[in-house]
Design an enzyme around this catalytic site. Structure first.
Site, PDB file in Angstrom:
ATOM      1  N   GLY A   4      61.954  55.864  61.080  1.00 39.65           N
ATOM      2  CA  GLY A   4      62.934  56.953  61.176  1.00 39.65           C
ATOM      3  C   GLY A   4      62.272  58.311  61.346  1.00 39.65           C
ATOM      4  O   GLY A   4      62.960  59.337  61.413  1.00 39.65           O
TER       5      GLY A   4
ATOM      6  N   GLU B  86      57.966  61.270  53.211  1.00 38.52           N
ATOM      7  CA  GLU B  86      57.994  60.041  52.390  1.00 38.52           C
ATOM      8  C   GLU B  86      56.659  59.873  51.669  1.00 38.52           C
ATOM      9  O   GLU B  86      56.612  59.515  50.491  1.00 38.52           O
ATOM     10  CB  GLU B  86      58.282  58.833  53.276  1.00 38.52           C
ATOM     11  CG  GLU B  86      59.719  58.805  53.792  1.00 38.52           C
ATOM     12  CD  GLU B  86      59.983  57.746  54.841  1.00 38.52           C
ATOM     13  OE1 GLU B  86      61.165  57.522  55.133  1.00 38.52           O
ATOM     14  OE2 GLU B  86      59.032  57.160  55.379  1.00 38.52           O
TER      15      GLU B  86
HETATM   16  C1  5RP Z   1      61.814  56.007  57.753  1.00 36.67           C
HETATM   17  C2  5RP Z   1      61.248  54.812  57.081  1.00 36.67           C
HETATM   18  C3  5RP Z   1      62.180  53.741  56.674  1.00 36.67           C
HETATM   19  O1  5RP Z   1      61.977  53.424  55.343  1.00 36.67           O
HETATM   20  C4  5RP Z   1      61.917  52.542  57.523  1.00 36.67           C
HETATM   21  O2  5RP Z   1      62.016  52.905  58.879  1.00 36.67           O
HETATM   22  C5  5RP Z   1      62.878  51.396  57.214  1.00 36.67           C
HETATM   23  O3  5RP Z   1      64.132  51.732  57.665  1.00 36.67           O
HETATM   24  P1  5RP Z   1      65.375  50.762  57.559  1.00 36.67           P
HETATM   25  O4  5RP Z   1      65.702  50.651  56.093  1.00 36.67           O
HETATM   26  O5  5RP Z   1      66.441  51.449  58.351  1.00 36.67           O
HETATM   27  O6  5RP Z   1      64.982  49.432  58.164  1.00 36.67           O
HETATM   28  O7  5RP Z   1      60.071  54.701  56.869  1.00 36.67           O
HETATM   29  O8  5RP Z   1      60.827  56.915  58.135  1.00 36.67           O
END
Ligand code: 5RP
Length: 222
Positions: A97, A103
């Protein structure tokens, strides 16, 4: 069960790890969205949350959950976040994302990282999911060349800016056999803000949702 139902299952399970009367760290993504929705049900029992993305902050606020600036928080007992891939050492690829840098910062502050995933995210070797690398815009081409040199195929994420105003290069084709080493190596490239390998600070607990229910995995069980 659908993938969304599995995500919802682990999101609800994660509530058991939220510390009462404290601020909880909240990541981003669709699994975390389910977690935020579940968190709304116990909002009277927490002080509030620190969010790793603007989107998560907005969702928390819509639920009436107080959102704190990370700098105003002394302690963060627990951070809950999803992953794009996770292995048995609880090393992860994150950043699908594009929120990887924030994060990583919130995860670094937190005492405990609870990763919530559906079973499709568990892999033997990280790297099938293209590795996101956040890059200062003027370093885009240089970092791309360095990623090629490391054996990856860099692809600029189209029409995307991170919450920090930077670009994301998704790096395909890396077989990440030593995640902590590659994480450090990529961070040493000038212009890289951070990369999506979460190994130096991996998860402490993985809640993995599958058809049989939620499995809890820790590193010592690996
Ligand atoms: C966003 C992230 C999310 O935790 C990762 O992409 C998982 O996303 P989803 O729960 O939609 O599968 O790192 O930067």
């Amino acid at each position: 069960m659908t993938q969304d139902e599995l995500k919802q299952l682990v999101a609800r399970e994660a509530l058991k790890h939220v510390v009462e009367d404290a601020v909880v760290g909240v990541g981003s993504g669709s699994t975390v969205n389910f977690f935020i929705d579940a968190l709304a049900g116990i909002k009277g029992r927490i002080e509030g949350a620190v969010a790793a993305s603007e989107a998560s902050a907005e969702r928390l606020k819509r639920h009436g959950i107080r959102v704190f600036d990370l700098n105003s928080v002394d302690a963060l007992p627990v951070y809950v976040d999803g992953a794009d891939e996770v292995n048995e050492h609880l090393y992860m690829i994150k950043g699908g994302g594009g929120a990887l840098t924030r994060e990583k910062i919130v995860a670094a502050v937190a005492k405990r990282f609870v990763c919530i995933c559906d079973a499709s995210k568990l892999v033997q070797v990280l790297g099938k999911f293209p590795l996101p690398v956040e890059v200062v815009p003027m370093a885009r081409s240089y970092v791309g060349r360095e990623l090629l040199r490391l054996g990856g195929q860099p692809e600029l994420r189209e029409n995307f800016r991170t919450d920090n105003g930077n670009l994301i290069i998704d790096c395909h084709g890396l077989s990440i056999v030593d995640p902590p080493k590659l994480e450090a190596e990529l961070n040493n490239i000038a212009g890289v803000v951070s990369n999506g390998i979460f190994a130096r600070r991996g998860a402490d607990l993985l809640l993995l949702g599958g058809p049989q229910g939620v499995r809890s995995l820790t590193v010592t069980q690996a």
